[in-house]
Design a protein around this motif. Structure first.
Motif, PDB file in Angstrom:
ATOM      1  N   ILE A   2      -6.593  10.541   1.875  1.00 32.33           N
ATOM      2  CA  ILE A   2      -5.153  10.584   1.627  1.00 32.33           C
ATOM      3  C   ILE A   2      -4.429  10.655   2.968  1.00 32.33           C
ATOM      4  O   ILE A   2      -4.620  11.593   3.745  1.00 32.33           O
ATOM      5  CB  ILE A   2      -4.787  11.811   0.761  1.00 32.33           C
ATOM      6  CG1 ILE A   2      -5.498  11.748  -0.595  1.00 32.33           C
ATOM      7  CG2 ILE A   2      -3.276  11.888   0.559  1.00 32.33           C
ATOM      8  CD1 ILE A   2      -5.366  13.010  -1.414  1.00 32.33           C
ATOM      9  N   ARG A   3      -3.582   9.661   3.222  1.00 34.99           N
ATOM     10  CA  ARG A   3      -2.842   9.584   4.487  1.00 34.99           C
ATOM     11  C   ARG A   3      -1.519  10.329   4.339  1.00 34.99           C
ATOM     12  O   ARG A   3      -0.720  10.028   3.442  1.00 34.99           O
ATOM     13  CB  ARG A   3      -2.606   8.119   4.862  1.00 34.99           C
ATOM     14  CG  ARG A   3      -3.898   7.377   5.178  1.00 34.99           C
ATOM     15  CD  ARG A   3      -3.723   5.864   5.131  1.00 34.99           C
ATOM     16  NE  ARG A   3      -2.534   5.396   5.830  1.00 34.99           N
ATOM     17  CZ  ARG A   3      -2.457   5.207   7.146  1.00 34.99           C
ATOM     18  NH1 ARG A   3      -3.522   5.424   7.899  1.00 34.99           N
ATOM     19  NH2 ARG A   3      -1.335   4.783   7.705  1.00 34.99           N
ATOM     20  N   ASP A  49       0.324   7.704   2.271  1.00 36.00           N
ATOM     21  CA  ASP A  49       0.262   7.902   0.819  1.00 36.00           C
ATOM     22  C   ASP A  49       1.255   8.966   0.374  1.00 36.00           C
ATOM     23  O   ASP A  49       1.896   8.842  -0.668  1.00 36.00           O
ATOM     24  CB  ASP A  49      -1.156   8.320   0.407  1.00 36.00           C
ATOM     25  CG  ASP A  49      -2.184   7.273   0.763  1.00 36.00           C
ATOM     26  OD1 ASP A  49      -2.016   6.111   0.359  1.00 36.00           O
ATOM     27  OD2 ASP A  49      -3.159   7.615   1.474  1.00 36.00           O
ATOM     28  N   VAL A  50       1.351  10.045   1.175  1.00 39.78           N
ATOM     29  CA  VAL A  50       2.211  11.185   0.837  1.00 39.78           C
ATOM     30  C   VAL A  50       3.020  11.582   2.066  1.00 39.78           C
ATOM     31  O   VAL A  50       2.476  11.688   3.167  1.00 39.78           O
ATOM     32  CB  VAL A  50       1.387  12.396   0.348  1.00 39.78           C
ATOM     33  CG1 VAL A  50       2.296  13.593   0.051  1.00 39.78           C
ATOM     34  CG2 VAL A  50       0.572  12.031  -0.887  1.00 39.78           C
ATOM     35  N   ALA A  75       5.954   2.875  -3.286  1.00 40.99           N
ATOM     36  CA  ALA A  75       4.631   3.405  -3.606  1.00 40.99           C
ATOM     37  C   ALA A  75       4.355   4.732  -2.897  1.00 40.99           C
ATOM     38  O   ALA A  75       3.442   5.471  -3.283  1.00 40.99           O
ATOM     39  CB  ALA A  75       3.550   2.395  -3.228  1.00 40.99           C
ATOM     40  N   ILE A  76       5.125   5.043  -1.862  1.00 39.32           N
ATOM     41  CA  ILE A  76       4.933   6.311  -1.150  1.00 39.32           C
ATOM     42  C   ILE A  76       5.359   7.459  -2.054  1.00 39.32           C
ATOM     43  O   ILE A  76       6.331   7.375  -2.791  1.00 39.32           O
ATOM     44  CB  ILE A  76       5.745   6.319   0.164  1.00 39.32           C
ATOM     45  CG1 ILE A  76       5.143   5.335   1.176  1.00 39.32           C
ATOM     46  CG2 ILE A  76       5.792   7.717   0.779  1.00 39.32           C
ATOM     47  CD1 ILE A  76       5.927   5.233   2.475  1.00 39.32           C
ATOM     48  N   ARG A  77       4.620   8.558  -1.985  1.00 35.23           N
ATOM     49  CA  ARG A  77       4.958   9.757  -2.749  1.00 35.23           C
ATOM     50  C   ARG A  77       5.549  10.792  -1.795  1.00 35.23           C
ATOM     51  O   ARG A  77       4.967  11.083  -0.743  1.00 35.23           O
ATOM     52  CB  ARG A  77       3.708  10.330  -3.412  1.00 35.23           C
ATOM     53  CG  ARG A  77       2.945   9.322  -4.256  1.00 35.23           C
ATOM     54  CD  ARG A  77       3.605   9.086  -5.583  1.00 35.23           C
ATOM     55  NE  ARG A  77       3.434  10.243  -6.455  1.00 35.23           N
ATOM     56  CZ  ARG A  77       4.033  10.377  -7.632  1.00 35.23           C
ATOM     57  NH1 ARG A  77       4.854   9.444  -8.060  1.00 35.23           N
ATOM     58  NH2 ARG A  77       3.809  11.444  -8.375  1.00 35.23           N
ATOM     59  N   ARG A 116      -2.609  16.498  -3.013  1.00 35.20           N
ATOM     60  CA  ARG A 116      -3.595  15.709  -3.769  1.00 35.20           C
ATOM     61  C   ARG A 116      -3.012  15.238  -5.092  1.00 35.20           C
ATOM     62  O   ARG A 116      -3.238  14.101  -5.522  1.00 35.20           O
ATOM     63  CB  ARG A 116      -4.858  16.541  -3.995  1.00 35.20           C
ATOM     64  CG  ARG A 116      -5.619  16.845  -2.691  1.00 35.20           C
ATOM     65  CD  ARG A 116      -6.883  17.640  -2.944  1.00 35.20           C
ATOM     66  NE  ARG A 116      -7.618  17.854  -1.711  1.00 35.20           N
ATOM     67  CZ  ARG A 116      -7.733  19.027  -1.085  1.00 35.20           C
ATOM     68  NH1 ARG A 116      -7.162  20.114  -1.613  1.00 35.20           N
ATOM     69  NH2 ARG A 116      -8.416  19.129   0.034  1.00 35.20           N
ATOM     70  N   ALA A 119      -0.586  12.386  -4.447  1.00 31.16           N
ATOM     71  CA  ALA A 119      -1.306  11.147  -4.158  1.00 31.16           C
ATOM     72  C   ALA A 119      -1.882  10.531  -5.427  1.00 31.16           C
ATOM     73  O   ALA A 119      -2.003   9.301  -5.534  1.00 31.16           O
ATOM     74  CB  ALA A 119      -2.420  11.401  -3.144  1.00 31.16           C
TER      75      ALA A 119
END
Length: 208
Positions: A2-3, A49-50, A75-77, A116, A119
């Protein structure tokens, strides 16, 4: 992996968050930003990702940054991490598209779990925040009947989700592993047609 992009105007806060994330084998901090404008630039370039987003920052604040980041890269959280848990910060952040809202006094395990969950497409909320969201939603709608095709353990987990407990707190309360709690919550979301934790908490408050 997870980035994660860390956004906070306080270097010490960012350093602590980086140390916390770097200790986890499935998390990678790909960048840090000290204000919203820098966060927008880095999010566009790094595509994390987050994004762990502070709200009160000089220049472009976290709410504006969240809205602009998601307009460009939906798409980014974005997971808010803030000192300010009042409604004047909560609802604008959610309106901007944040998927979760944690307070800075949350236990480190809750933050890691929140990253987590974000993501994975779920939401993450501090207990008091989740309770307020549920109370507000319940006051504005007539609750329907609860269709309990659930096991006794699933009902126990559901009730604790409704109280706003984190996965780690549910595991401790029920004397089971956190992984087991996650398995039960996944099953509960499927059985109750709840797309996220807030909806699951709402379901927990419906009459049986």
């Amino acid at each position: 992996m997870i980035r994660v992009l860390l956004v906070d105007d306080q270097p010490l806060i960012r350093a602590g968050l980086r140390m916390l994330c770097d200790a986890e084998p499935d998390l990678e901090v790909v960048g840090e930003a000290g204000d919203g404008r820098e966060a927008i630039t880095l999010a566009e370039r790094l595509a994390p990702d987050v994004v762990v987003m502070d709200l009160r920052m000089p220049g472009v604040d976290g709410i504006s940054a969240t809205s602009r980041i998601l307009a460009s890269r939906p798409a980014i959280r974005v997971l808010v991490l803030t000192t300010f848990g009042d409604d004047d910060h909560l609802y604008p952040a959610l309106t901007a598209g944040a998927c979760g809202f944690l307070l800075k006094d949350a236990p480190p395990a809750d933050l890691l779990d929140g990253i987590r969950r974000a993501a994975a497409g779920d939401g993450a909320f501090s207990r008091d925040v989740l309770r307020r969201l549920v109370d507000r939603a319940m006051s504005s709608r007539a609750p329907g009947p609860r269709n309990d095709n659930l096991t006794a353990r699933e009902r126990a987990v559901l009730d604790l989700v409704g109280e706003g407990l984190s996965n780690a707190e549910i595991a401790e309360r029920l004397h089971i592993g956190v992984t087991t709690v996650k398995t039960h919550i996944t099953a509960l979301m499927t059985k109750t047609d709840s797309p996220n934790r807030v909806r699951l908490a709402l379901y927990a408050h419906q009459p049986r």
